[in-house]
Design a protein around this motif. Structure first.
Motif, PDB file in Angstrom:
ATOM      1  N   TRP A 129      -5.699 -61.501 -33.956  1.00 51.71           N
ATOM      2  CA  TRP A 129      -5.357 -62.887 -34.289  1.00 51.71           C
ATOM      3  C   TRP A 129      -6.558 -63.631 -34.879  1.00 51.71           C
ATOM      4  CZ3 TRP A 129      -4.714 -60.322 -29.742  1.00 51.71           C
ATOM      5  CH2 TRP A 129      -5.708 -60.469 -28.781  1.00 51.71           C
ATOM      6  N   PRO A 180      -6.162 -51.757 -30.921  1.00 55.72           N
ATOM      7  CA  PRO A 180      -6.160 -53.069 -31.588  1.00 55.72           C
ATOM      8  C   PRO A 180      -7.043 -54.042 -30.810  1.00 55.72           C
ATOM      9  CG  PRO A 180      -4.126 -52.748 -30.359  1.00 55.72           C
ATOM     10  CD  PRO A 180      -4.874 -51.446 -30.269  1.00 55.72           C
ATOM     11  N   GLY A 181      -7.774 -54.864 -31.553  1.00 57.19           N
ATOM     12  CA  GLY A 181      -8.649 -55.843 -30.903  1.00 57.19           C
ATOM     13  C   GLY A 181      -8.054 -57.229 -30.979  1.00 57.19           C
ATOM     14  N   SER A 192      -3.123 -46.052 -23.152  1.00 53.22           N
ATOM     15  CA  SER A 192      -4.117 -46.520 -22.182  1.00 53.22           C
ATOM     16  C   SER A 192      -4.891 -47.733 -22.724  1.00 53.22           C
ATOM     17  CB  SER A 192      -5.060 -45.381 -21.815  1.00 53.22           C
ATOM     18  OG  SER A 192      -5.896 -45.750 -20.764  1.00 53.22           O
ATOM     19  N   ILE A 240      10.055 -56.161 -22.027  1.00 51.22           N
ATOM     20  CA  ILE A 240       8.602 -56.280 -22.247  1.00 51.22           C
ATOM     21  C   ILE A 240       7.828 -55.476 -21.207  1.00 51.22           C
ATOM     22  CG2 ILE A 240       6.666 -57.905 -22.209  1.00 51.22           C
ATOM     23  CD1 ILE A 240       8.361 -57.909 -24.783  1.00 51.22           C
ATOM     24  N   LEU A 291       8.112 -51.932 -22.240  1.00 50.71           N
ATOM     25  CA  LEU A 291       7.303 -51.671 -23.433  1.00 50.71           C
ATOM     26  C   LEU A 291       5.814 -51.571 -23.075  1.00 50.71           C
ATOM     27  CD1 LEU A 291       7.465 -51.329 -26.481  1.00 50.71           C
ATOM     28  CD2 LEU A 291       7.355 -53.806 -26.729  1.00 50.71           C
ATOM     29  N   CYS A 292       5.358 -52.455 -22.204  1.00 53.83           N
ATOM     30  CA  CYS A 292       3.951 -52.411 -21.784  1.00 53.83           C
ATOM     31  C   CYS A 292       3.640 -51.120 -21.044  1.00 53.83           C
ATOM     32  CB  CYS A 292       3.620 -53.623 -20.904  1.00 53.83           C
ATOM     33  SG  CYS A 292       3.554 -55.178 -21.795  1.00 53.83           S
ATOM     34  N   CYS A 337       6.069 -61.963 -22.286  1.00 50.44           N
ATOM     35  CA  CYS A 337       4.730 -61.377 -22.389  1.00 50.44           C
ATOM     36  C   CYS A 337       3.745 -62.176 -21.540  1.00 50.44           C
ATOM     37  CB  CYS A 337       4.263 -61.360 -23.837  1.00 50.44           C
ATOM     38  SG  CYS A 337       5.167 -60.228 -24.888  1.00 50.44           S
ATOM     39  N   LEU A 375      12.329 -59.985 -20.167  1.00 56.93           N
ATOM     40  CA  LEU A 375      11.214 -59.612 -19.293  1.00 56.93           C
ATOM     41  C   LEU A 375      11.251 -58.106 -18.991  1.00 56.93           C
ATOM     42  CD1 LEU A 375       8.793 -60.499 -17.626  1.00 56.93           C
ATOM     43  CD2 LEU A 375      10.346 -61.034 -15.736  1.00 56.93           C
ATOM     44  N   TRP A 425      -2.040 -54.595 -23.280  1.00 57.22           N
ATOM     45  CA  TRP A 425      -0.880 -54.488 -24.165  1.00 57.22           C
ATOM     46  C   TRP A 425       0.005 -55.733 -24.089  1.00 57.22           C
ATOM     47  CZ3 TRP A 425      -1.305 -51.618 -28.080  1.00 57.22           C
ATOM     48  CH2 TRP A 425      -2.059 -50.441 -28.014  1.00 57.22           C
ATOM     49  N   ALA A 426       0.074 -56.318 -22.912  1.00 49.54           N
ATOM     50  CA  ALA A 426       0.852 -57.556 -22.780  1.00 49.54           C
ATOM     51  C   ALA A 426       0.203 -58.672 -23.601  1.00 49.54           C
ATOM     52  CB  ALA A 426       0.955 -57.967 -21.315  1.00 49.54           C
ATOM     53  N   VAL A 427      -1.137 -58.710 -23.615  1.00 47.63           N
ATOM     54  CA  VAL A 427      -1.844 -59.712 -24.418  1.00 47.63           C
ATOM     55  C   VAL A 427      -1.584 -59.476 -25.906  1.00 47.63           C
ATOM     56  CG1 VAL A 427      -4.137 -60.491 -25.148  1.00 47.63           C
ATOM     57  CG2 VAL A 427      -3.638 -60.192 -22.727  1.00 47.63           C
ATOM     58  N   GLU A 428      -1.675 -58.211 -26.321  1.00 47.39           N
ATOM     59  CA  GLU A 428      -1.429 -57.904 -27.743  1.00 47.39           C
ATOM     60  C   GLU A 428      -0.004 -58.315 -28.137  1.00 47.39           C
ATOM     61  OE1 GLU A 428      -3.530 -56.832 -29.961  1.00 47.39           O
ATOM     62  OE2 GLU A 428      -5.238 -56.290 -28.718  1.00 47.39           O
ATOM     63  N   LEU A 429       0.960 -57.982 -27.286  1.00 43.73           N
ATOM     64  CA  LEU A 429       2.357 -58.336 -27.579  1.00 43.73           C
ATOM     65  C   LEU A 429       2.563 -59.850 -27.532  1.00 43.73           C
ATOM     66  CD1 LEU A 429       4.211 -55.528 -25.570  1.00 43.73           C
ATOM     67  CD2 LEU A 429       4.035 -55.729 -28.054  1.00 43.73           C
ATOM     68  N   LEU A 470       3.504 -48.306 -23.641  1.00 44.90           N
ATOM     69  CA  LEU A 470       2.254 -48.384 -24.419  1.00 44.90           C
ATOM     70  C   LEU A 470       1.055 -47.965 -23.576  1.00 44.90           C
ATOM     71  CD1 LEU A 470       2.944 -51.742 -26.312  1.00 44.90           C
ATOM     72  CD2 LEU A 470       2.665 -49.499 -27.363  1.00 44.90           C
ATOM     73  N   THR A 471       1.090 -48.333 -22.299  1.00 48.97           N
ATOM     74  CA  THR A 471      -0.003 -47.957 -21.400  1.00 48.97           C
ATOM     75  C   THR A 471      -0.046 -46.446 -21.212  1.00 48.97           C
ATOM     76  OG1 THR A 471      -0.034 -50.058 -20.232  1.00 48.97           O
ATOM     77  CG2 THR A 471      -0.789 -48.139 -19.003  1.00 48.97           C
ATOM     78  N   PHE A 527       0.385 -62.214 -28.317  1.00 51.95           N
ATOM     79  CA  PHE A 527      -0.091 -62.823 -29.564  1.00 51.95           C
ATOM     80  C   PHE A 527       0.820 -62.460 -30.734  1.00 51.95           C
ATOM     81  CE2 PHE A 527      -3.995 -63.812 -27.350  1.00 51.95           C
ATOM     82  CZ  PHE A 527      -4.373 -65.000 -27.957  1.00 51.95           C
TER      83      PHE A 527
END
Lengths: 325, 239
Positions: free
Chosen positions: A253, A249-250, A49, A37, A40-41, B50, A34, B84-88, A44-45, B90
């Motif tokens: 999936w 990224p969209g 952004s 992550i 990392l978030c 995530c 946790l 970003w949490a959603v991207e990670l 990345l933010t 998935f």
């Protein structure tokens, strides 16, 4: 070997682990994961952004491309727009997409009724007060036979291809034979450019609004959204379903879902959406049921990537064998 | 042996069954099988982490309402965390699924573990989609007006209107997340109950002997290494 024997063998082999164990702290592992992550978030933010492109409005559309707005409004009036001919769940103009004898949209019926002429043009014009010439023009249009209405709108749509768009955002259509349409459409354009139509299309039975179906349908019938989407590589032909505005990224999936739209027969079929969603439904069911699908469930044995995953385990077995012999 | 009133009560019966299925040492283990020694095993707990960040950041966004993140830098920060949490989520979930596929992780009566994992992935897709169309920006406008055609074609559009912000927001912040959390909870409990699937046994004779199905004398030893698992032995599909 019978199915029952196979099942018994599988249970005997894999339901319980008969080998060694090592120490393990599940809560510590979860806490570390946790923490990593979250970090990392945050990174990345800070670095990337997130996108937030301002929405299009009918006001910005009518100001930026008044001819397209008036052309679209005219097609809404005579029912020849995309929404006007859509069918369920908006109207009865078509049966909706189908596959063989299966018509899901038609069977579910018109659940969100939209009368493009009334909802997008005539009712908003009726809501404008203090303009007797406009109300007289609307009355003239509504009182005319359908054949006459179509003659006016067809001629006006043809005339719009030769329009002159003024620097003040006005639209002047050369020629004649348009009946009351020039008055109606110029007032609708004024109303839209002032921001009134954005609100008028949201009007329903109550004060609070959360349903944007009508303004979004009107917007999507024109080029306002599509032009922006193309510039942002969001069209279906650009794998747009899995893309995002800018370089973010969209919904990556959805790559397989998007893939079908790029190839025939789906790329040219009028029933592409139903065909693709059916295929994806079957594939999704197959994903869930892999443990029960002979062949698919056997691939991991045939292509032994497991030897890589459990290489340490197998090496320890070999070492134990060497030590024992 | 007499059975007490407490044992016969609904609560007593549920407790007995729950403890039998998931004793504390299985629910919160302090040891794990020796074969669990690959980075691929990390993807499960990474997916869960995530999901925790997705829910936490989404809760903060929900507390302030759907417009907040458009007009404040703090709101935009938490929206970015959410994205970003959603991207990670998935990404890790897909790698986790692939990893478990190549392990044939449904073996040994673990079909339900696989099913709940696959269903989580499939339910997470509309959960994300409803988030995209609830953004109140151009992205939401474009995605909702395009995706509506698929929904309408399938008949789903009759009761699931992507252009109805109120309906989509409800699905996104409550209905679908609750569903995801419930399925993920079931998945984790099933993993804890059944344990991580053991490696393929390479010694066919030993396995037959353990199952009491040895057709001939002179079964192999634990350390024997034939070519691989017998082609005729399928993974068990029995939940």
């Amino acid at each position: 070997m019978t199915r029952r024997e196979r099942r018994r063998l599988d249970r005997a082999r894999y339901s319980e682990w008969h080998g060694g164990y090592r120490s393990y702290d599940i809560l510590k592992e979860a806490s570390i994961a946790l923490g990593v992550i979250v970090a990392l978030c945050v990174v990345l933010t800070i670095l990337f952004s997130s996108p937030d492109e301002k929405p299009s409005t009918i006001q910005s559309w009518s100001r930026g491309d008044p001819v397209d707005f008036v052309t679209t409004a005219t097609t809404e009036l005579d029912g020849s727009s995309t929404t006007g001919g859509y069918g369920p769940p908006y109207n009865h103009a078509a049966d909706g997409q189908h596959m063989w004898f299966i018509y899901p949209a038609k069977w579910l019926g018109v659940s969100h009724p939209v009368d493009t002429a009334q909802d997008f043009v005539l009712m908003p014009l009726r809501s404008i007060t203090g303009q007797p010439a406009l109300q007289a023009a609307v009355s003239t249009y509504e009182a005319a036979p359908a054949k006459q209405q179509t003659a006016w709108t067809s001629a006006y749509e043809k005339g719009l291809t030769k329009d002159t768009s003024g620097p003040d955002g006005s639209v002047t259509v050369p020629g004649s034979g348009y009946g009351p349409l020039p008055v109606m459409m110029n007032r609708l354009l004024d109303f839209a450019q002032a921001g009134g139509l954005d609100g008028a299309l949201l009007t329903s039975k109550q004060f609070y609004q959360t349903d944007y179906t009508k303004p979004l349908l009107f917007l999507s019938d024109g080029s306002a959204l599509a032009d922006r989407a193309q510039a942002e590589h969001l069209l279906g032909t650009q794998w747009g379903i899995m893309n995002e505005t800018g370089s973010w990224p969209g919904q990556v999936w959805l790559w397989l879902y998007t893939f079908w739209y790029q190839i025939k027969p789906f790329s040219t079929s009028p029933n592409a959406d139903l065909l693709v969603i059916t295929i994806m439904g079957v594939l999704s069911l197959a994903l869930i049921l892999i443990p029960f699908l002979p062949g698919i469930r056997d691939i991991p044995r045939w292509i032994p990537l497991y030897r890589l995953i459990w290489r340490n385990h197998y090496r320890e077995l070999r070492e134990a064998q060497s030590a024992g012999s | 042996m007499s059975v007490s009133a407490e044992d016969r009560s609904w609560t007593g019966r549920v407790r007995r069954r729950a403890v039998a299925a998931l004793p504390p040492e299985k629910l919160l283990p302090d040891k794990q099988p020796s074969y669990v020694s690959s980075w691929i095993y990390v993807l499960g707990v990474v997916s869960l982490s995530c999901l925790v960040v997705v829910i936490a950041s989404g809760t903060i966004l929900a507390l302030k309402g759907p417009e907040w993140w458009h007009f404040t830098s703090v709101g935009h920060f938490f929206n970015s965390i959410h994205l970003w949490a959603v991207e990670l989520f998935f990404f890790s979930m897909v790698v986790h699924l692939w990893g478990k596929y190549w392990m044939a992780a449904w073996r040994g009566g673990r079909a339900r573990v696989w099913i709940t994992g696959a269903v989580t992935f499939l339910v997470a897709i509309p959960c994300a989609l409803t988030g995209y169309v609830s953004q109140q920006n151009f992205d939401a406008q474009w995605i909702s007006t395009q995706a509506k055609d698929a929904m309408n074609a399938a008949g789903i559009g009759a009761f699931f209107n992507l252009m109805n912000f109120g309906q989509m927001y409800s699905y996104h912040v409550l209905l679908l997340p609750v569903l995801v959390v419930l399925i993920v909870s079931a998945h984790v409990l099933l993993v804890r109950r059944h344990g991580v699937v053991p490696p393929f046994e390479l010694d066919e004779k030993l396995a037959l002997a353990r199952a009491g199905m040895v057709p001939e004398a002179g079964g192999g030893s634990a350390a024997a290494e034939p070519e691989g698992p017998a082609p005729g032995v399928d993974g068990d599909a029995q939940p």
